[in-house]
Write an enzyme that holds these catalytic residues in place. Structure first.
Site, PDB file in Angstrom:
ATOM      1  N   GLU A 163      -0.229  -4.864 -14.829  1.00  0.00           N
ATOM      2  CA  GLU A 163       1.209  -5.142 -14.795  1.00  0.00           C
ATOM      3  C   GLU A 163       1.578  -6.591 -15.074  1.00  0.00           C
ATOM      4  O   GLU A 163       2.135  -7.281 -14.203  1.00  0.00           O
ATOM      5  CB  GLU A 163       1.794  -4.706 -13.445  1.00  0.00           C
ATOM      6  CG  GLU A 163       1.653  -3.232 -13.175  1.00  0.00           C
ATOM      7  CD  GLU A 163       2.370  -2.760 -11.913  1.00  0.00           C
ATOM      8  OE1 GLU A 163       2.868  -3.609 -11.149  1.00  0.00           O
ATOM      9  OE2 GLU A 163       2.442  -1.544 -11.694  1.00  0.00           O
ATOM     10  N   GLU A 358      -1.744   4.058 -12.290  1.00  0.00           N
ATOM     11  CA  GLU A 358      -1.101   4.090 -10.958  1.00  0.00           C
ATOM     12  C   GLU A 358       0.048   5.080 -10.998  1.00  0.00           C
ATOM     13  O   GLU A 358       0.823   5.100 -11.963  1.00  0.00           O
ATOM     14  CB  GLU A 358      -0.486   2.738 -10.568  1.00  0.00           C
ATOM     15  CG  GLU A 358      -1.445   1.683 -10.129  1.00  0.00           C
ATOM     16  CD  GLU A 358      -0.725   0.394  -9.713  1.00  0.00           C
ATOM     17  OE1 GLU A 358       0.440   0.447  -9.276  1.00  0.00           O
ATOM     18  OE2 GLU A 358      -1.351  -0.668  -9.853  1.00  0.00           O
TER      19      GLU A 358
HETATM   20  O1  IFM Z   1       1.595  -1.997  -4.847  1.00  0.00           O
HETATM   21  C1  IFM Z   1       1.971  -2.072  -6.186  1.00  0.00           C
HETATM   22  C2  IFM Z   1       0.789  -2.415  -7.057  1.00  0.00           C
HETATM   23  O2  IFM Z   1       0.160  -3.562  -6.662  1.00  0.00           O
HETATM   24  C3  IFM Z   1       1.258  -2.602  -8.480  1.00  0.00           C
HETATM   25  N1  IFM Z   1       2.011  -1.466  -8.905  1.00  0.00           N
HETATM   26  C4  IFM Z   1       3.059  -0.963  -8.082  1.00  0.00           C
HETATM   27  C5  IFM Z   1       2.540  -0.772  -6.671  1.00  0.00           C
HETATM   28  C6  IFM Z   1       3.672  -0.245  -5.763  1.00  0.00           C
HETATM   29  O3  IFM Z   1       4.722  -1.141  -5.732  1.00  0.00           O
END
Ligand code: IFM
Length: 451
Positions: A163, A358
């Site tokens: 990210e 994710e």
């Molecule tokens: O916890 C975060 C993660 O570190 C990065 N992506 C989103 C998740 C939830 O906010």
């Protein structure tokens, strides 16, 4: 057909969010260690010093993962645990920690997916200018090469960045994440360019350093836009909306193409180049060549999306989710279709093996008198999202794996420990881990889809 054979059924975490032990075993400080100690930065007033104490409890955590039928684990390495100063001196205790974690995973038949950078930037390098310093490209690629040299005898899958939208956009424009400063656009674009160059340079260095064939990927994020109906007009509009760059004033670095087109297609998106022109660093052909290194897979974090419909003049309208529409405890709308359209649109554009790196939900979990957590909301969420992902897979999108965020409740950055994203409940007083109902649901789901 369902999901392909050898599908990675995983869970994901990140070093700063679970490890704790922020001064143990020779680790150097990073920007989140500093930031989470600054008054007022973290909503619940806590910090990440101990987090889930995974540094000490990792064997127990891996055993639990195994008992839940998980076959792949995506975790990140804390750069300053390996290089306390970001560069130079290596910390053998840190090297040993990840080596033991990897061995433990492999002993349980769990495939490690290693993310090199998930936001915990070494403080020593931040003080030298961080991503704004052109040397940051080399700092990162040297670190990446070292990790591959150390672990590629046992690890096959590596991911460079998690990210970048957030660690630059939230960290240096919105100032709501570490280091919590707001720089001029010009500097933010320079940093973004250096991050992309660092990615390319790391890919080259990792391929040189590896002991055997490794697979390298990249894990950006963005809300997947999806069509309101299946009409060709809405589909075209949703795809356009997904890949458009926002205007400068509208959360500028929160988009997909600025971060992924250079990496996979070797060029910045035209619309962004026009809109951001006055703030851009010099971008040379050599830079683009460096950034555009062949990678083996494309991963994306997707939590929700926007519903898009075509308007009459060839543009699009975003249907805002009403306040009372179903949402997670983060306030994020629940939009299962984003797990069909996101992978589909991204694969059409980038044409690489695809992973959901994710996806998951924070919910108002409660430990009830029976000692359990009956998180039906999360089960509904997962079930509806995975149905959409399966639909994409059935239709031929080359989906290789799914990493549920997160294995256990953990330090949710500026929100502290209030949001609970885990399928395993963390009791922060005792450090006890309690699988929620969703953990057993996921186990069953994996079994059913692995036949
Ligand atoms: O916890 C975060 C993660 O570190 C990065 N992506 C989103 C998740 C939830 O906010």
């Amino acid at each position: 057909m369902s999901f392909r054979k050898n599908f990675a059924w995983g869970v994901a975490t990140a070093s700063q969010q679970i490890e704790g032990a922020y001064l143990d075993g020779g680790k150097g400080l990073n920007i989140w260690d500093i930031y989470s100690h600054e008054p007022g930065r973290i909503e619940d007033g806590k910090n990440s010093d101990v987090a889930c104490d995974h540094y000490h409890l990792f064997r127990e955590d891996v055993k639990l993962m195994h008992s839940l039928g998980i076959n792949s684990y995506r975790f990140s390495i804390s750069w300053s645990r390996i290089f306390p100063d970001g560069v130079g001196r290596i910390n053998e205790d840190g090297v040993r920690f990840y080596s033991e974690l990897i061995d433990e995973l492999l002993a349980y038949g769990i495939e490690p997916y290693v993310t090199l950078f998930h936001w915990d930037y070494p403080y020593a390098l931040y003080k030298k200018g961080g991503w704004l310093n052109d040397e940051s490209v080399e700092w990162f690629s040297n670190y990446a090469a070292k990790i591959v040299e150390l672990y590629s005898d046992r690890v096959t899958h590596f991911i460079t960045f998690n990210e970048p939208q957030c660690f630059i956009g939230l960290g240096y424009l919105k100032a709501s994440h570490a280091p919590g400063i707001s720089v001029p656009y010009k500097d933010a674009f320079q940093m973004a360019h250096n991050v992309l160059k660092a990615h390319g340079s790391a890919v080259i260095a990792m391929r040189k350093a590896t002991k055997r064939d490794i697979k390298i990927g990249y894990a950006p994020t963005y809300n997947a836009h999806y069509p309101a109906t299946d009409s060709p007009e809405d589909i075209k509009a949703a795809k356009k909306a997904f890949f458009d760059c926002p205007e400068l004033s509208k959360n500028v670095l929160w988009n997909v193409t600025w971060w992924s087109d250079p990496v996979v297609l070797g060029r910045y998106p035209e619309d962004g180049l026009k809109m951001y022109h006055d703030y851009l660093p010099e971008i040379t052909d050599e830079d683009l060549k460096l950034i555009n290194q062949p990678i083996d897979f494309y991963a994306q974090n997707i939590y929700h999306g926007h519903e898009i419909r075509a308007d009459k003049s060839g543009g699009y309208i975003t249907d805002e989710h009403p306040e009372d529409s179903p949402r997670t405890s983060m306030g994020w709308p629940i939009t299962p279709k984003s797990l069909y359209w996101g992978p589909r649109f991204l694969t059409e554009r980038y044409n690489l093996p695809f992973y959901i790196s994710e996806n998951g939900a924070a919910m108002q979990d409660e430990l009830t008198a029976d000692g359990k957590i009956h998180d039906v909301g999360r089960i509904d969420f997962l079930s509806s999202y995975l149905t959409e992902l399966e639909r994409a897979s059935d239709e031929g999108v080359d989906i290789r794996g799914y990493f549920l965020w997160s294995f256990m409740d953990n330090f949710e950055w500026a929100k502290g420990y209030v949001p609970r994203f885990g399928i395993v409940y963390t009791d922060y007083e005792t450090m006890q881990r309690i699988p929620k109902d969703s953990a057993y649901w996921y186990k069953h789901y994996i079994e059913k889809h692995s036949k």
